[in-house]
Enzyme design. Structure first.
Site, PDB file in Angstrom:
ATOM      1  N   SER A 121       0.740  -1.099  -0.043  1.00  0.00           N
ATOM      2  CA  SER A 121      -0.025  -0.002   0.075  1.00  0.00           C
ATOM      3  C   SER A 121       0.833   1.299   0.032  1.00  0.00           C
ATOM      4  O   SER A 121       0.333   2.318  -0.232  1.00  0.00           O
ATOM      5  CB  SER A 121      -0.981   0.126   1.175  1.00  0.00           C
ATOM      6  OG  SER A 121      -1.835  -1.064   1.122  1.00  0.00           O
ATOM      7  N   ASP A 323     -19.219   5.371  19.938  1.00  0.00           N
ATOM      8  CA  ASP A 323     -19.086   6.729  19.881  1.00  0.00           C
ATOM      9  C   ASP A 323     -17.980   6.934  18.732  1.00  0.00           C
ATOM     10  O   ASP A 323     -17.118   7.957  19.182  1.00  0.00           O
ATOM     11  CB  ASP A 323     -18.910   7.448  21.121  1.00  0.00           C
ATOM     12  CG  ASP A 323     -19.449   8.981  21.166  1.00  0.00           C
ATOM     13  OD1 ASP A 323     -20.110   9.318  19.908  1.00  0.00           O
ATOM     14  OD2 ASP A 323     -19.022   9.835  21.567  1.00  0.00           O
ATOM     15  N   ASP A 355      -8.658  -3.999   3.550  1.00  0.00           N
ATOM     16  CA  ASP A 355      -7.344  -4.551   3.409  1.00  0.00           C
ATOM     17  C   ASP A 355      -7.199  -5.364   4.872  1.00  0.00           C
ATOM     18  O   ASP A 355      -6.849  -6.773   4.603  1.00  0.00           O
ATOM     19  CB  ASP A 355      -6.178  -3.530   3.277  1.00  0.00           C
ATOM     20  CG  ASP A 355      -5.128  -4.267   3.167  1.00  0.00           C
ATOM     21  OD1 ASP A 355      -4.457  -5.025   2.293  1.00  0.00           O
ATOM     22  OD2 ASP A 355      -4.114  -3.964   4.238  1.00  0.00           O
ATOM     23  N   HIS A 476      -1.309  -9.827  -0.587  1.00  0.00           N
ATOM     24  CA  HIS A 476      -1.965  -9.127  -1.686  1.00  0.00           C
ATOM     25  C   HIS A 476      -2.025  -9.794  -2.776  1.00  0.00           C
ATOM     26  O   HIS A 476      -0.948 -10.843  -2.866  1.00  0.00           O
ATOM     27  CB  HIS A 476      -0.940  -7.874  -1.844  1.00  0.00           C
ATOM     28  CG  HIS A 476      -1.199  -6.671  -0.577  1.00  0.00           C
ATOM     29  ND1 HIS A 476      -0.640  -5.634  -0.675  1.00  0.00           N
ATOM     30  CD2 HIS A 476      -1.838  -6.829   0.410  1.00  0.00           C
ATOM     31  CE1 HIS A 476      -0.863  -4.935   0.463  1.00  0.00           C
ATOM     32  NE2 HIS A 476      -1.528  -5.617   1.112  1.00  0.00           N
TER      33      HIS A 476
END
Length: 545
Positions: A121, A323, A355, A476
């Site tokens: 990435s 939250d 991912d 990947h």
């Protein structure tokens, strides 16, 4: 003989029970009442053709650019998420679409980097954000920089991003992510490092600090250096990477699972950020409730760090009623702040936990995160105008997940496909490698045995899909990934592209970076389409007179 017949009969009965169970697990949830004969399919095609015929080229200048990046959002992920989205609405799923799949212009991106067939990435972020391909696990530098070698980085091989080009053009900028804001994708907009893991100072070795005294971690670059410190909106996770005294709670523990990075410098970088923007009354928020109180019309700088590490998965936010804002919530807030700038803006929105779910081989989470990003894209389209806002949706790389097994139409995409040769069930979604390697060797080591699993296990948000090769973390994939585009110059994405082309096309559409000439001179602020029509006319007039 009778005993043998009984044993065979019993085996067949067990297999039949198993087959019945598989079919009950993955039975069609949705049955169409429409007669899908040849007339039906011809009508479907004709309607699609009519829609396609209405598509026109939009040659306007893109005042705003929004890039949605689904980290690891491979084409099989898109297909499975499309089905999953439909099945959440009690439909079959196959006939539906993700919202961004309706965009009129589509292309493909080649994801390899300078030194790897299958990229990470960091290198891919550098490609689609700076327009330059680079080496594995490096950020914001060209291919002459060496991974983990801080001394290989210098001013000549640092590359600037489209976010910085937008800032130089007087635009506002923003980064929204469901990961840490120092993670590879967001860091691609502002950082220059030889190792993507240098997210905080504690990750940089003493040897590197001695060799490169000026080296700065990614979090520090965000708040102390350009273009990071001038980004108007930054939202995501990673608070512990900014504050050495960060405290974990039951709902927001200190992160240790991924790349643990403990700050050693006690300077609170959030305070540094606040001081730098003090004259603008900056907003720092840590919860969804705080974000909802922000006055977008009167806020120029916003920093939101909603978790110590990566943000929780979307299903966790729902089930635990945390939250914590969704990706859609953050996208809406970012656009509302950025659109206050008359010159426009550039915004990166990353669905980063797609991912992470794939790396864990938990396909259910990956599909849920993809649908969450789809909702964010739809919100962005509804908040903007396609006349002046280019929206691009793509991925950085693929994963090894596949869709297989001849499941019936309408079968639950996160469920079972059928039985294997041994009469045991297997899932529709599987991985080529990863922690879902669900096999063992029998006692005499003569046979691989496929383990069984239950319906509840398969359909849960924690089930790890089957995998062929055992790895702690699934890898990947090297597949091409899709590019979807809507708005000004969206037609520039129309074929198979090199990944670094994406940055160039977005810059050209918005007349920033190296691409300002077609917006100057005769054209002024006129759309390029009008300029194209006027230039021949002006040439004729010049020759005539």
């Amino acid at each position: 003989m009778r005993r043998l017949i009984l044993q065979v009969s019993l085996l067949l009965f067990i297999l039949l029970l198993g087959f019945t169970e598989v079919m009950s697990l993955s039975a069609k949830r949705y049955k169409t009442t429409i007669k899908e004969d040849q007339n039906f399919w011809r009508d479907v095609a004709k309607k699609e053709l009519e829609r396609t015929k209405t598509v026109t080229l939009n040659n306007n200048v893109a005042k705003n650019v929004i890039l949605f990046l689904g980290d690891g959002m491979s084409i099989p992920t898109l297909t499975a998420a499309r089905i999953y989205k439909g099945q959440l609405k009690k439909e079959g799923g196959e006939e539906g679409t993700l919202f961004f799949e309706t965009f009129p212009h589509v292309g493909l991106s080649k994801t390899y980097n300078v030194n790897k067939q299958v990229a990470d990435s960091a290198s891919t972020a550098t490609a689609y954000l700076t327009g330059v391909k680079t080496n594995y696990k490096t950020i914001g530098v060209d291919g002459t920089a060496i991974y983990k070698n801080c001394s290989s980085i210098n001013e000549s091989n640092k590359v600037s991003s489209i976010l910085q080009w937008a800032q130089k053009a007087g635009k506002r900028t923003g980064v929204v992510t469901s990961t840490r804001v120092t993670h590879a994708t967001p860091a691609g907009t502002y950082a220059h490092v030889a190792d993507r893991d240098w997210e905080c100072d504690g990750a940089i070795s003493a040897e590197d600090e001695e060799l490169c005294p000026a080296v700065k971690d990614i979090a520090t670059q965000l708040v102390e250096e350009e273009p990071g410190k001038s980004i108007n909106v930054v939202m995501g996770g990673g608070y512990q990477y900014f504050d050495a005294n960060a405290v974990g709670t039951v709902e927001d523990p200190l992160e240790t699972e991924f790349v643990p990075c403990n700050r050693t410098n006690t300077t609170n970088l959030v305070d540094v950020w606040k001081t730098y923007h003090a004259s603008y009354s900056p907003e720092f928020v840590r919860t969804k409730s705080d974000l909802n109180k922000v006055d977008a019309a009167n806020t120029q700088f916003l920093l939101g760090l909603f978790s110590n590490g990566h943000m929780p998965y979307e299903y966790e936010k729902r089930e635990k009623k945390l939250d914590v804002p969704t990706l859609e919530d953050m996208t809406r807030a970012a656009i509302e702040i950025l659109q206050q700038e008359p010159q426009g803006y550039f915004l990166l929105v990353e669905g980063g936990r797609i991912d992470h779910a794939h790396h864990d081989s938990i396909a259910h989470r990956a599909l849920d995160e993809t649908v969450a990003m789809d909702l964010a894209v739809e919100a962005a389209v509804n908040l903007t105008s396609r006349d002046d806002t280019l929206i691009v949706v793509t991925a950085d790389h693929a994963h090894t997940m596949s869709i297989s097994g001849y499941p019936k139409r309408g079968q639950e995409i996160t469920g079972l496909a059928a039985l294997d040769a041994d009469g045991l069930p297997y899932t529709t979604l599987m991985y080529a490698n990863g922690p879902g390697y669900n096999y063992s060797i029998d006692q005499d080591h003569s046979q691989v045995i496929h383990e069984n699993f239950t319906k509840d296990e398969v359909l849960s948000f924690s089930y790890k899909q089957l995998a062929t090769v055992p790895l702690d973390s699934e890898t990947h994939g090297g597949d091409d990934v899709a590019i979807y585009a809507l708005g000004p110059m969206a037609h520039l994405f129309h074929t198979l592209h090199e990944q670094h082309y994406i940055a160039h096309a977005m810059a050209y559409a918005s007349c920033i970076g190296d691409y300002t000439e077609h917006c100057n001179g005769v054209s002024g602020t006129l759309p390029p389409a009008l300029t194209t029509l006027l230039l021949p006319l002006l040439s004729l007039l010049w020759l005539r007179f």
